[in-house]
Design a protein around this motif. Structure first.
Motif, PDB file in Angstrom:
ATOM      1  N   GLY A 185     105.078   3.333  19.802  1.00  0.00           N
ATOM      2  CA  GLY A 185     104.395   3.324  21.085  1.00  0.00           C
ATOM      3  C   GLY A 185     104.327   1.998  21.802  1.00  0.00           C
ATOM      4  O   GLY A 185     104.992   1.014  21.428  1.00  0.00           O
ATOM      5  N   VAL A 186     103.485   1.963  22.832  1.00  0.00           N
ATOM      6  CA  VAL A 186     103.441   0.840  23.762  1.00  0.00           C
ATOM      7  C   VAL A 186     102.781  -0.387  23.135  1.00  0.00           C
ATOM      8  O   VAL A 186     101.740  -0.294  22.495  1.00  0.00           O
ATOM      9  CB  VAL A 186     102.705   1.253  25.057  1.00  0.00           C
ATOM     10  CG1 VAL A 186     101.266   1.650  24.782  1.00  0.00           C
ATOM     11  CG2 VAL A 186     102.762   0.151  26.097  1.00  0.00           C
ATOM     12  N   ILE A 187     103.442  -1.534  23.329  1.00  0.00           N
ATOM     13  CA  ILE A 187     102.904  -2.805  22.860  1.00  0.00           C
ATOM     14  C   ILE A 187     103.307  -3.878  23.865  1.00  0.00           C
ATOM     15  O   ILE A 187     104.422  -3.843  24.397  1.00  0.00           O
ATOM     16  CB  ILE A 187     103.404  -3.144  21.438  1.00  0.00           C
ATOM     17  CG1 ILE A 187     102.739  -4.423  20.913  1.00  0.00           C
ATOM     18  CG2 ILE A 187     104.921  -3.237  21.385  1.00  0.00           C
ATOM     19  CD1 ILE A 187     103.005  -4.668  19.426  1.00  0.00           C
ATOM     20  N   ILE A 188     102.401  -4.794  24.154  1.00  0.00           N
ATOM     21  CA  ILE A 188     102.652  -5.839  25.143  1.00  0.00           C
ATOM     22  C   ILE A 188     102.764  -7.191  24.453  1.00  0.00           C
ATOM     23  O   ILE A 188     102.011  -7.487  23.518  1.00  0.00           O
ATOM     24  CB  ILE A 188     101.550  -5.855  26.225  1.00  0.00           C
ATOM     25  CG1 ILE A 188     101.920  -6.816  27.368  1.00  0.00           C
ATOM     26  CG2 ILE A 188     100.190  -6.185  25.643  1.00  0.00           C
ATOM     27  CD1 ILE A 188     101.030  -6.657  28.596  1.00  0.00           C
ATOM     28  N   LEU A 189     103.727  -8.004  24.886  1.00  0.00           N
ATOM     29  CA  LEU A 189     103.971  -9.326  24.311  1.00  0.00           C
ATOM     30  C   LEU A 189     103.931 -10.360  25.423  1.00  0.00           C
ATOM     31  O   LEU A 189     104.393 -10.104  26.538  1.00  0.00           O
ATOM     32  CB  LEU A 189     105.322  -9.368  23.605  1.00  0.00           C
ATOM     33  CG  LEU A 189     105.552  -8.282  22.534  1.00  0.00           C
ATOM     34  CD1 LEU A 189     106.384  -7.145  23.122  1.00  0.00           C
ATOM     35  CD2 LEU A 189     106.247  -8.841  21.313  1.00  0.00           C
ATOM     36  N   HIS A 198      95.310 -14.887  28.805  1.00  0.00           N
ATOM     37  CA  HIS A 198      94.851 -13.910  29.800  1.00  0.00           C
ATOM     38  C   HIS A 198      94.771 -12.509  29.186  1.00  0.00           C
ATOM     39  O   HIS A 198      93.779 -11.785  29.389  1.00  0.00           O
ATOM     40  CB  HIS A 198      95.805 -13.915  30.994  1.00  0.00           C
ATOM     41  CG  HIS A 198      95.462 -12.918  32.054  1.00  0.00           C
ATOM     42  ND1 HIS A 198      94.563 -13.185  33.070  1.00  0.00           N
ATOM     43  CD2 HIS A 198      95.889 -11.642  32.257  1.00  0.00           C
ATOM     44  CE1 HIS A 198      94.454 -12.112  33.847  1.00  0.00           C
ATOM     45  NE2 HIS A 198      95.251 -11.168  33.374  1.00  0.00           N
ATOM     46  N   LEU A 199      95.793 -12.130  28.444  1.00  0.00           N
ATOM     47  CA  LEU A 199      95.833 -10.795  27.841  1.00  0.00           C
ATOM     48  C   LEU A 199      94.917 -10.695  26.630  1.00  0.00           C
ATOM     49  O   LEU A 199      94.188  -9.709  26.460  1.00  0.00           O
ATOM     50  CB  LEU A 199      97.267 -10.451  27.449  1.00  0.00           C
ATOM     51  CG  LEU A 199      98.294 -10.450  28.573  1.00  0.00           C
ATOM     52  CD1 LEU A 199      99.700 -10.260  28.014  1.00  0.00           C
ATOM     53  CD2 LEU A 199      97.984  -9.377  29.601  1.00  0.00           C
ATOM     54  N   LEU A 318      95.183  -5.625  32.697  1.00  0.00           N
ATOM     55  CA  LEU A 318      95.405  -6.426  33.898  1.00  0.00           C
ATOM     56  C   LEU A 318      96.382  -7.547  33.577  1.00  0.00           C
ATOM     57  O   LEU A 318      96.134  -8.376  32.709  1.00  0.00           O
ATOM     58  CB  LEU A 318      94.076  -7.010  34.399  1.00  0.00           C
ATOM     59  CG  LEU A 318      94.140  -7.868  35.671  1.00  0.00           C
ATOM     60  CD1 LEU A 318      94.521  -7.010  36.872  1.00  0.00           C
ATOM     61  CD2 LEU A 318      92.795  -8.549  35.907  1.00  0.00           C
ATOM     62  N   LEU A 319      97.490  -7.585  34.307  1.00  0.00           N
ATOM     63  CA  LEU A 319      98.500  -8.616  34.076  1.00  0.00           C
ATOM     64  C   LEU A 319      98.134  -9.908  34.793  1.00  0.00           C
ATOM     65  O   LEU A 319      97.407  -9.896  35.785  1.00  0.00           O
ATOM     66  CB  LEU A 319      99.870  -8.131  34.560  1.00  0.00           C
ATOM     67  CG  LEU A 319     100.442  -6.884  33.886  1.00  0.00           C
ATOM     68  CD1 LEU A 319     101.868  -6.640  34.370  1.00  0.00           C
ATOM     69  CD2 LEU A 319     100.404  -7.008  32.370  1.00  0.00           C
ATOM     70  N   GLU A 322      97.621 -10.590  38.887  1.00  0.00           N
ATOM     71  CA  GLU A 322      97.444  -9.321  39.592  1.00  0.00           C
ATOM     72  C   GLU A 322      95.964  -8.982  39.708  1.00  0.00           C
ATOM     73  O   GLU A 322      95.139  -9.452  38.912  1.00  0.00           O
ATOM     74  CB  GLU A 322      98.211  -8.200  38.887  1.00  0.00           C
ATOM     75  CG  GLU A 322      99.715  -8.449  38.860  1.00  0.00           C
ATOM     76  CD  GLU A 322     100.516  -7.255  38.376  1.00  0.00           C
ATOM     77  OE1 GLU A 322     101.766  -7.333  38.408  1.00  0.00           O
ATOM     78  OE2 GLU A 322      99.910  -6.244  37.973  1.00  0.00           O
ATOM     79  N   ASP A 323      95.629  -8.149  40.690  1.00  0.00           N
ATOM     80  CA  ASP A 323      94.233  -7.784  40.947  1.00  0.00           C
ATOM     81  C   ASP A 323      93.877  -6.407  40.417  1.00  0.00           C
ATOM     82  O   ASP A 323      92.700  -6.086  40.271  1.00  0.00           O
ATOM     83  CB  ASP A 323      93.954  -7.832  42.456  1.00  0.00           C
ATOM     84  CG  ASP A 323      94.146  -9.223  43.040  1.00  0.00           C
ATOM     85  OD1 ASP A 323      93.801 -10.204  42.342  1.00  0.00           O
ATOM     86  OD2 ASP A 323      94.650  -9.334  44.172  1.00  0.00           O
ATOM     87  N   THR A 324      94.892  -5.579  40.164  1.00  0.00           N
ATOM     88  CA  THR A 324      94.654  -4.206  39.741  1.00  0.00           C
ATOM     89  C   THR A 324      95.295  -3.957  38.384  1.00  0.00           C
ATOM     90  O   THR A 324      96.466  -4.297  38.184  1.00  0.00           O
ATOM     91  CB  THR A 324      95.252  -3.213  40.763  1.00  0.00           C
ATOM     92  OG1 THR A 324      94.722  -3.504  42.048  1.00  0.00           O
ATOM     93  CG2 THR A 324      94.910  -1.783  40.380  1.00  0.00           C
ATOM     94  N   PRO A 325      94.565  -3.387  37.436  1.00  0.00           N
ATOM     95  CA  PRO A 325      95.154  -3.097  36.124  1.00  0.00           C
ATOM     96  C   PRO A 325      96.341  -2.138  36.247  1.00  0.00           C
ATOM     97  O   PRO A 325      96.392  -1.305  37.144  1.00  0.00           O
ATOM     98  CB  PRO A 325      93.999  -2.450  35.352  1.00  0.00           C
ATOM     99  CG  PRO A 325      92.768  -2.893  36.051  1.00  0.00           C
ATOM    100  CD  PRO A 325      93.136  -2.999  37.500  1.00  0.00           C
TER     101      PRO A 325
END
Length: 354
Positions: A185-189, A198-199, A318-319, A322-325
């Motif tokens: 599944g989804v994973i952010i790096l 930030h993340l 939220l990246l 950016e202002d919106t998730p």
């Protein structure tokens, strides 16, 4: 005789212990119990050779010759990645089942981190520091017209990575959270320390929203949605496994919703939302309420021919800048679709559920 590069630990034991390896890992924190065979050259009790299973008494003289932890160097390795989204700061991928996130004991390379490094340095159409924008398969929240260590651990377990300095654009990749090897599944790096902080702060402050899809044992006779709250701790005997506890351990909270169920096959399709990030959290919680995840080799006694049926379906986060998730979604793997069909469950309910 110990090797020149080995470490000698010697102490007078203050309390009884059922197993020597458990004492070495839990009380003295020399290494994980699972590493005992790989790292211990020889253990002695009162001058005599001892085994991992040897019982220890208060007053015993314990001596252990063991090898230092191997320092893993991160090397870029070519790897096909299923990229969901990419920009100058982050890479979001759909991790396949069986892929370890980062190097460690027993997995020195061939991990997602190795592939991430290669992708950023060699494989990305966007350079590691010169990326300005990218086409996305993510959905900005409230915008339905869009298409859908420096590392520290996954509810299926997840923990955030360490902070980075804000405002830099230096290419310094980091793992923000983790997924178990058997969870897809989804994973952010993160590609730089500013993005990492930030993340990571959103995971620490529980500002992200994660949803998993799972096929579990049994049909729910009670409410079709609810919350599982309590504590998660290591088991007393099997230290590599975890269990639910009403009063001891680390606080853990999971919400569940039943999407479909089939009485003939005795299985259910559920959506799981972890509100904390404990190791094996979802697997432990589903076992605790009597609905272990299908194919779970650790927390389900029933033997299966298919793997763990747990998939990180979506991540809302939220990246940087950016202002919106955004809501990132990962397609459900083909073997999970086939298993759901064999169980008479409508997997499309998970695909459309947000």
């Amino acid at each position: 005789m110990s090797r020149p590069d080995s470490i000698r630990f010697e102490t007078r034991v203050e309390q009884d212990a059922s197993r020597l390896d458990s004492l070495a890992s839990r009380e003295f924190e020399l290494f994980n119990r699972s590493q005992f065979k790989q790292r211990v050259l020889q253990a002695y009790l009162n001058g005599k050779k001892a085994k991992a299973s040897s019982s220890v008494k208060a007053g015993d003289l314990l001596c252990i010759d063991y090898l230092p932890e191997v320092q893993v160097s991160l090397e870029p390795q070519a790897m096909e990645l299923n990229v969901i989204f990419e920009n100058a700061d982050v890479l979001v991928v759909n991790k396949p089942r069986g892929l370890v996130v980062h190097p460690g004991a027993g997995n020195p390379d061939g991990t997602l981190v190795n592939g991430f490094l290669h992708h950023c340095l060699h494989g990305s159409r966007l350079g590691p520091t010169q990326i300005n924008s990218a086409q996305s398969n993510s959905d900005p929240i409230n915008n339905p017209q869009s298409n859908s260590n420096q590392m520290k651990s996954s509810p299926g377990g997840e923990k955030s990575g360490p902070p980075g300095s804000a405002g830099d654009g230096e290419f310094r990749p980091g793992i923000v959270h983790r997924l178990d090897k058997d969870t897809s599944g989804v994973i952010i790096l993160a590609k730089n320390s500013s993005a990492l902080e930030h993340l990571s702060s959103q995971f620490r402050n529980r500002e992200t929203r994660k949803q998993y899809t799972a096929i579990v044992e049994g049909v729910f006779s009670g409410p079709l949605q609810g919350d599982i709250k309590g504590y998660i701790r290591r088991r007393d005997r099997q230290r590599i496994l975890f269990c639910h506890d009403d009063s001891q351990g680390k606080a853990a909270h999971t919400s569940y919703r039943v999407l479909d169920q089939n009485r003939e096959t005795g299985t259910s399709l559920v959506a799981l939302s972890p509100h904390s990030g404990r190791t094996h959290q979802l697997r432990v919680h589903m076992q605790h309420i009597g609905h272990p995840i299908a194919g779970d080799p650790l927390y389900n006694r029933k033997r299966y021919t298919h793997p763990l049926m747990l998939h990180a379906r979506s991540l809302r986060i939220l990246l940087p800048g950016e202002d919106t998730p955004r809501l990132f979604t990962a397609d459900i793997p083909e073997d999970m679709i086939k298993t759901s069909e064999a169980c008479g469950l409508n997997i499309r309910l998970a695909e459309t559920d947000r």
